[in-house]
Motif scaffolding. Structure first.
Motif, short mmCIF file in Angstrom:
data_model
loop_
_atom_site.label_atom_id
_atom_site.label_comp_id
_atom_site.label_asym_id
_atom_site.label_seq_id
_atom_site.Cartn_x
_atom_site.Cartn_y
_atom_site.Cartn_z
N THR A 406 0.83 -1.21 0.00
CA THR A 406 0.00 0.00 0.00
C THR A 406 0.86 1.26 0.00
N LEU A 407 1.90 1.26 0.83
CA LEU A 407 2.78 2.43 0.89
C LEU A 407 3.52 2.65 -0.43
N ARG A 408 3.91 1.55 -1.09
CA ARG A 408 4.68 1.67 -2.33
C ARG A 408 3.80 1.76 -3.57
N GLY A 409 2.50 1.61 -3.41
CA GLY A 409 1.61 1.69 -4.57
C GLY A 409 1.64 0.46 -5.46
N TYR A 410 1.98 -0.72 -4.89
CA TYR A 410 1.98 -1.96 -5.66
C TYR A 410 0.55 -2.50 -5.69
N ARG A 411 -0.13 -2.28 -6.77
CA ARG A 411 -1.53 -2.66 -6.88
C ARG A 411 -1.67 -4.05 -7.49
N THR A 412 -2.56 -4.84 -6.92
CA THR A 412 -2.83 -6.18 -7.41
C THR A 412 -4.21 -6.61 -6.94
N ASN A 413 -4.84 -7.47 -7.72
CA ASN A 413 -6.16 -7.98 -7.34
C ASN A 413 -6.07 -9.13 -6.33
N TRP A 414 -4.88 -9.72 -6.20
CA TRP A 414 -4.78 -10.96 -5.42
C TRP A 414 -3.79 -10.88 -4.26
N GLY A 415 -3.17 -9.74 -4.02
CA GLY A 415 -2.15 -9.67 -2.98
C GLY A 415 -2.68 -9.28 -1.62
N TYR A 416 -1.76 -8.76 -0.79
CA TYR A 416 -2.06 -8.20 0.53
C TYR A 416 -2.48 -9.25 1.57
N TRP A 417 -2.06 -10.51 1.45
CA TRP A 417 -2.52 -11.55 2.36
C TRP A 417 -1.62 -11.74 3.58
N ASN A 418 -0.40 -11.21 3.53
CA ASN A 418 0.53 -11.34 4.66
C ASN A 418 0.81 -12.79 5.05
N LEU A 419 0.83 -13.67 4.07
CA LEU A 419 1.22 -15.05 4.30
C LEU A 419 2.73 -15.19 4.12
N GLN A 420 3.27 -16.32 4.54
CA GLN A 420 4.64 -16.62 4.17
C GLN A 420 4.67 -16.82 2.65
N PRO A 421 5.57 -16.16 1.94
CA PRO A 421 5.54 -16.24 0.47
C PRO A 421 5.60 -17.67 -0.08
N THR A 422 6.25 -18.59 0.63
CA THR A 422 6.32 -19.97 0.14
C THR A 422 5.02 -20.74 0.38
N GLN A 423 4.02 -20.11 1.01
CA GLN A 423 2.70 -20.73 1.08
C GLN A 423 1.97 -20.64 -0.26
N PHE A 424 2.42 -19.75 -1.14
CA PHE A 424 1.85 -19.66 -2.49
C PHE A 424 2.53 -20.69 -3.38
N MET A 425 1.73 -21.48 -4.10
CA MET A 425 2.27 -22.57 -4.89
C MET A 425 1.89 -22.37 -6.35
#
Length: 693
Positions: A406-425
């Motif tokens: 949000t601070l950096r303006g990185y816009r995405t429809n699917w982000g912002y979940w605050n998971l460990q990145p390796t939980q995404f497969m």
């Protein structure tokens, strides 16, 4: 039986009315007394009815005067019964119905009237004793009930520094407890005490009330031994679990049947490779969110009409792999089933689950993740470490961290979940920041390979691309470019016409055999998922050390476990440093390199025949590592930045990562040289290091 003669009739009537009636009558009096007593005292025990909430104190206890009246009526009825039995006894003694009947009915089968009277008197005495005890119980119950009601009306919000949010949560409950029926389900009724009971026993914002019975304080029994997972040799049960009713499900089942023999052969080979390794059976929920009606399910109607099938291909392969590995599965494609399996309380999703989560792992997609967040309340935050998100294209840490993005303006429809990145497969290993799940490509036997080779058209080519703007990147498929390469994959700058023409001519002259990377075979996918399930644990992963608040000897971080390599070009794990046997990947595979200013860590590691491993960043995030690499730091700061740890060499400023979720292999900036954690990998299985099995 009734005979025709009068004596017989009288005899049988005596048998029916007198002989059994004594025993039955005594038994009936006892049963009647017990039933009447329990009915009269039913209110006394109604506080523990199954349907009641554990947070509700019922007030249906019968009053003392009313209960004494019931007992008095019972005594009167028994006295009346005794009088009637006395009359019956006198009648029996004055008749001669029994004369001559001893041959048919022995005397020892009859109870004398005197014995019957003694039993009735004993019952009456017991009722009298019970009346006294019940009277005592009722008095104590009324006193305790008044005290409990007083406590419910007089609860005060505790001021405990360990629970700083308690007062604010109570204030919120006062204003909004009727906004969701789930609060009433858990016993909230608008009183101050019900708020505190809920916030201390269902949620965890307030301290437990001292007057509450807390069974949770009792020692829990030791956990039962886990069932061991065993490789399965038949896919029929999986096809039943998947269910019916959607074209998408039919497509997935058809694919599983088509590849069944390849899957079964692969399972046998992996079983031999693991050599009897012990594996706990996991309870796994597979919730395919994009197929639920609530998400729109735009895929199912288009399965037979040329619609996209890639996601369903991957889900079918995931189901087959998890099942063959021997784990216990539940498959859902509806929100209602999801709520049932999770134990979601009735309401709008603001309350936690009614019971502990019964699953060790949950595989879902972004639609399912959103549904879980909406219906699990605080339980979502508690259990999200068990979730694995099937994410086709991946989510880099800079987009995953809500505040930072949000601070950096990185816009995405699917982000912002605050998971460990390796939980995404992911479907392809786009970035090592995520876990590579993949899918299976059908293997060809020797005859099929030869047929394709002999019938290959020499003048045909396939050009893969998307919109023109996307062609500006270095590669449409970095995995194919980096890990397959020539002669199977050629990466060409299409703006350079001479290079482009030369590449085409070379390709046309080259004989290439069909090639399938091991990681896209059934065995490769089974091996990879097995390793993830055995070793990835996001619920107990240790966090890296926090930045020190003061520079004192007592707060100095432990010495670095790294050492300079023999050729002094990079760092490796020190032979003298301790090793955590449960660390995964094993720390022996770690190499620390410093990037060039225009290179991300992915590129830095690849140039050395390695891959970036984000789980190793925690070992690099120390000031001592800069010193070991002979990097001068005039200042060292902790900040949130997905490029850190890094050094700005022109000004000798060093930066360490403040937020562990932002450790990332991706990204570069011409200002920084990054510290990069690299590791080796298995040929044909980039997701795993050489010793990762």
């Amino acid at each position: 039986m009734i005979t025709v003669n009068a004596d017989g009739k009288i005899m049988v009537r005596r048998c029916l009315l007198c002989f059994p009636s004594r025993r039955i009558f005594v038994l009936g009096i006892g049963f009647f007394t017990l039933c009447f007593l329990m009915t009269s005292l039913g209110g006394q025990f109604s506080a523990k009815r199954l349907g009641d909430s554990p947070f509700t104190i019922r007030t249906e206890v019968m009053g003392a005067l009313e209960s004494r009246g019931v007992l008095r009526r019972m005594s009167d009825m028994l006295e009346m019964l005794m009088k009637r039995m006395d009359i019956l006894a006198r009648l029996e003694n004055s008749t001669d119905f029994h004369k001559g009947d001893e041959a048919r009915f022995p005397l020892d089968r009859f109870q004398p009237a005197a014995g019957l009277m003694e039993r009735i008197q004993a019952i009456a005495q017991n009722v009298s004793d019970i009346a006294i005890k019940v009277d005592q119980i009722l008095r104590n119950s009324l006193l305790n009930g008044k005290a409990a009601e007083g406590r419910r009306d007089q609860c005060e919000v505790p001021r405990d520094p360990k629970y700083p949010d308690c007062a604010g949560k109570v204030e919120w409950m006062r204003a909004r407890w009727t906004s969701d029926p789930c609060y009433a389900f858990f016993g909230v009724d608008g009183t101050e005490c019900s708020f505190l009971i809920y916030l201390s026993e269902v949620e965890w914002f307030c301290p437990p009330l001292p007057w509450r019975n807390r069974t949770a304080a009792l020692p829990s029994p030791p956990p039962l031994p886990r069932v061991q997972a065993a490789f399965r040799s038949d896919l029929a049960r999986l096809l039943e679990l998947i269910g019916t009713g959607k074209e998408s499900l039919s497509f997935m089942k058809k694919r599983i049947r088509h590849l069944a023999q390849q899957w079964l052969r692969a399972a046998r080979r992996l079983k031999q490779k693991l050599k009897g390794q012990q594996r706990d059976q996991k309870h796994i929920l597979i919730h395919i969110g994009f197929l639920t009606e609530e998400s729109g399910d735009v895929f199912s109607p288009r399965v037979l009409k040329g619609g996209p099938l890639g996601e369903m291909v991957q889900w079918a392969d995931i189901l087959a792999a998890l099942f063959l590995l021997g784990h216990s599965l539940r498959v859902t494609v509806s929100l209602k089933e999801l709520q049932s399996h999770l134990g979601v309380p009735p309401g709008r999703g603001n309350c936690p689950l009614t019971n502990p989560l019964p699953f060790d792992l949950i595989y879902t997609d972004y639609h399912g993740l959103q549904q879980m967040k909406q219906h699990m309340g605080l339980s979502f935050k508690k259990y999200r470490c068990r979730v694995r998100v099937i994410d086709t294209f991946g989510t880099e840490p800079a987009y995953n961290h809500e505040e930072y993005a949000t601070l950096r303006g990185y816009r995405t429809n699917w982000g912002y979940w605050n998971l460990q990145p390796t939980q995404f497969m992911t479907m392809f290993p786009h970035t090592p920041d995520n876990s590579f799940m993949g899918f299976v490509s059908e293997e060809l036997n020797k005859t099929e390979r030869q047929f394709i080779k002999s019938n290959k058209v020499s003048s045909m080519a396939v050009v893969y691309g998307k919109e023109a703007s996307i062609w500006k990147v270095s590669s449409q498929h970095p995995y194919a470019e980096d890990f397959i390469g020539k002669p199977h994959v050629w990466t060409v700058d299409y703006n350079n016409s001479e290079e482009f023409e030369a590449a085409i001519k070379t390709i046309m002259r080259t004989q290439v055999d069909p090639y399938l990377p091991y990681e896209y075979t059934c065995e490769g996918m089974l091996e990879r998922i097995h390793a993830y399930i055995q070793h990835q644990d996001f619920c107990t992963t240790s966090s890296p050390p926090l930045p020190p608040k003061a520079k004192s000897p007592a707060m100095q971080s432990p010495p670095s476990p790294l050492a300079l390599s023999p050729n002094a070009t990079h760092l490796v794990w020190s032979p003298s440093a301790s090793r955590d046997p449960h660390a995964w990947p094993p720390v022996d595979s770690l190499q620390v390199w410093v990037s060039e200013t225009r290179h991300a860590c992915t590129e830095t590691c690849r140039r050395r025949g390695l891959v970036c491993e984000p789980t190793f960043f925690r070992f690099l995030n120390k000031k001592e590592v800069f010193l070991q690499l002979s990097i001068t730091c005039d200042s060292t700061e902790y900040e949130m930045n997905h490029l850190y740890p890094a050094v700005a060499e022109n000004v000798h400023e060093c930066y360490l990562q403040k937020e562990p979720l932002l450790f990332s292999c991706a990204g570069y900036n011409t200002k920084y040289r990054r510290l990069c954690p690299c590791r080796d990998y298995r040929k044909g299985q980039v997701a795993l290091c050489r010793d990762c099995l």
